[in-house]
Design a protein around this motif. Structure first.
Motif, short mmCIF file in Angstrom:
data_model
loop_
_atom_site.label_atom_id
_atom_site.label_comp_id
_atom_site.label_asym_id
_atom_site.label_seq_id
_atom_site.Cartn_x
_atom_site.Cartn_y
_atom_site.Cartn_z
N THR A 272 0.83 -1.21 0.00
CA THR A 272 0.00 0.00 0.00
C THR A 272 0.87 1.26 0.00
O THR A 272 0.58 2.22 -0.74
CB THR A 272 -0.93 0.00 1.22
N ILE A 273 1.91 1.27 0.83
CA ILE A 273 2.79 2.45 0.86
C ILE A 273 3.48 2.63 -0.49
O ILE A 273 3.69 3.75 -0.96
CB ILE A 273 3.82 2.31 2.00
N PHE A 274 3.83 1.52 -1.15
CA PHE A 274 4.44 1.60 -2.48
C PHE A 274 3.49 2.27 -3.46
O PHE A 274 3.88 3.18 -4.22
CB PHE A 274 4.80 0.19 -2.98
N GLY A 275 2.23 1.86 -3.47
CA GLY A 275 1.25 2.47 -4.37
C GLY A 275 1.01 3.93 -4.07
O GLY A 275 0.83 4.74 -4.97
N GLU A 276 1.03 4.27 -2.78
CA GLU A 276 0.79 5.65 -2.37
C GLU A 276 1.97 6.55 -2.73
O GLU A 276 1.80 7.64 -3.30
CB GLU A 276 0.55 5.69 -0.85
N LYS A 277 3.20 6.10 -2.45
CA LYS A 277 4.36 6.96 -2.64
C LYS A 277 4.88 6.96 -4.08
O LYS A 277 5.29 8.00 -4.59
CB LYS A 277 5.48 6.52 -1.69
N GLN A 278 4.90 5.78 -4.71
CA GLN A 278 5.49 5.69 -6.04
C GLN A 278 4.52 6.09 -7.16
O GLN A 278 4.92 6.70 -8.14
CB GLN A 278 6.00 4.27 -6.30
N LEU A 279 3.25 5.70 -6.99
CA LEU A 279 2.26 5.94 -8.05
C LEU A 279 1.24 7.00 -7.67
O LEU A 279 0.43 7.40 -8.50
CB LEU A 279 1.53 4.62 -8.40
N HIS A 280 1.28 7.42 -6.41
CA HIS A 280 0.39 8.48 -5.91
C HIS A 280 -1.08 8.14 -6.14
O HIS A 280 -1.89 8.98 -6.52
CB HIS A 280 0.73 9.82 -6.58
N LEU A 286 -6.39 2.39 -3.61
CA LEU A 286 -5.46 1.48 -2.93
C LEU A 286 -6.22 0.44 -2.11
O LEU A 286 -5.91 -0.75 -2.15
CB LEU A 286 -4.53 2.28 -2.01
N ILE A 287 -7.23 0.89 -1.38
CA ILE A 287 -8.01 -0.04 -0.56
C ILE A 287 -8.73 -1.04 -1.44
O ILE A 287 -8.77 -2.24 -1.15
CB ILE A 287 -9.01 0.74 0.33
N ALA A 288 -9.30 -0.56 -2.55
CA ALA A 288 -10.00 -1.46 -3.47
C ALA A 288 -9.04 -2.49 -4.06
O ALA A 288 -9.38 -3.67 -4.22
CB ALA A 288 -10.66 -0.66 -4.59
N THR A 289 -7.81 -2.05 -4.36
CA THR A 289 -6.82 -2.96 -4.94
C THR A 289 -6.42 -4.04 -3.94
O THR A 289 -6.37 -5.23 -4.29
CB THR A 289 -5.56 -2.17 -5.35
N ILE A 290 -6.13 -3.66 -2.70
CA ILE A 290 -5.73 -4.64 -1.70
C ILE A 290 -6.90 -5.56 -1.38
O ILE A 290 -6.71 -6.76 -1.10
CB ILE A 290 -5.21 -3.95 -0.43
#
Length: 441
Positions: A272-280, A286-290
């Protein structure tokens, strides 16, 4: 000793996964890491986000990784002592309860997580992790006590399946609060997120009562009771290590498990942090993806169990899964778009539950089945996993801080998987020959 393969006992055991997996999904995988990243960010994508903890400055995501690494280190040091006490006094259920309540109360405390009380919140985050992983030491030790070797793959997979279903149900409930906060009189996504942490704590403690009522407490070992509770656990680990010298298959499997666990758990904890920081990516996506990742993990775990039981055996399936994990790490290094992240998450979901379930059941199969020391063997297993997690999480955070890029940390994870794969391939050279062990390879 109670008869094995009792359906009611197995169902009750699996409900512990149902209870505590809500923590694993909401706190370690979705809402908490997204919330943490948002409130510790300066909202400028061109700058590095720093936070101050205990007077020292850290990259925000690195502090998150270090906090988890510390929690795993504590568990690695505590579990031998606790396992020794549980073995000698026959009270492993009591320790499951203690760690469950520590973890659930810490999750409830995270309702008050604001940037102003970051230090206290990080401490609660660490306590929640200690509660979750500490309880699993004793939960996993029940597997060879409640199921015969031929049933342990399916029982292990059942536990993971219950965990995924239970965690998804609570995640969907939290989903509603996070996406429609005003409908419930909440001030916004922030308060809704914190309410989710409170709900996890309540859910965890509530559903844990099902296994607590049904699982056997265990039988005291009077000989061990006379030994020192402080050093007894470490003596038991040395004893297990000495036994492993005469069990080359299990020893080599644990080596493989040690290395690929560095990668598996770290990927799950930082996704989740990767998606937030790298892809914004926004929190909702993010929640839907996880959540999608958790949903596809259910058939994934069942598929791995079916393939190992009917066609290939545990180790060949694990080899295939680790190869896919290596591909996922390589793919993540080059991920630049939202759709690429979704495809990668779906792939990780399919193999995530399978590798955990098969690892646990493969280890369980090769234990001395009538031994009273299952807790000691699983303590060794859990210490192996926790030390791997300490190295995995610390190296991921350190490489990001040192190089300034989270993607560079993925190279280390891929290397861990490659080493694990090599040891899995070498297992064939020490394949056990006894009749009752051939079903696992």
């Amino acid at each position: 000793m109670e008869p094995k393969n009792d359906k009611k006992v197995i169902r009750s055991w699996a409900f512990f996964d149902w209870a505590n997996s809500a923590y694993n999904l909401v706190i370690t995988s979705t809402i908490f890491p997204a919330y943490y990243t948002i409130i510790t960010s300066d909202k400028d994508n061109n700058t590095i986000d720093y936070v101050t903890f205990m007077g020292k400055k850290f990259v925000n995501s690195a502090l998150y990784n270090y906090a988890l690494a510390f929690a795993f280190l504590v568990i690695a040091l505590l579990s031998p002592i606790l396992s020794s006490i549980a073995d000698s006094r026959g009270n492993k259920k009591l320790f499951m309860q203690i760690f469950t309540y520590i973890g659930s109360l810490a999750c409830c405390g995270l309702y008050f997580f604001e940037i102003e009380n970051l230090q206290l919140s990080i401490v609660l985050f660490v306590l929640a992790a200690i509660g979750f992983w500490g309880s699993l030491v004793f939960y996993n030790a029940y597997l060879p006590e409640i199921a015969t070797p031929d049933m342990q793959d399916s029982v292990s997979a059942k536990g993971y399946a219950y965990g995924y279903v239970g965690s998804i149900i609570l995640q969907l409930i939290c989903f509603v609060f996070v996406f429609f906060p005003s409908t419930f009189g909440l001030s916004g996504e922030g308060q809704a997120s914190r309410l989710s942490f409170l709900m996890v704590g309540i859910w965890w403690a509530l559903f844990a009562q099902i296994p607590f009522r049904k699982l056997p407490a265990g039988t005291a070992d009077l000989q061990k009771a006379r030994a020192s509770w402080l050093t007894g656990g470490f003596k038991e680990l040395r004893k297990v290590w000495a036994q492993l010298k005469h069990m080359p298959y299990l020893k080599r499997f644990l080596t493989a498990f040690f290395f690929y666990s560095m990668g598996v758990q770290t990927v799950m904890l930082v996704a989740t942090i990767f998606g937030e920081k790298q892809l914004h990516l926004p929190t909702s996506k993010l929640i839907a993806t996880i959540l999608l990742l958790q949903i596809v993990a259910i058939p994934g775990a069942m598929l791995m169990s079916f393939l190992s039981r009917r066609y290939f055996g545990n180790v060949k399936v694990l080899i295939g899964v680790v190869i896919i994990w290596i591909g996922c790490c390589a793919g993540a290094y080059f991920v630049t778009t939202e759709m690429q992240f979704y495809y990668l998450a779906a792939t990780v979901g399919l193999i995530m539950g399978g590798i955990q379930s098969l690892s646990r059941s493969t280890y369980s199969k090769f234990l001395p089945q009538e031994s009273p020391d299952h807790t000691s063997f699983f303590s060794f297993y859990d210490v192996t996993e926790k030390v791997a997690l300490v190295i995995g999480m610390f190296s991921f955070g350190y490489i990001e801080e040192f190089t300034g890029s989270m993607q560079n940390s993925l190279i280390a994870l891929a290397a861990f998987f490659v080493i694990g794969l090599v040891f899995l391939l070498l297992l064939r050279k020490v394949e056990p020959k006894t009749e009752n062990q051939t079903f696992a390879v």
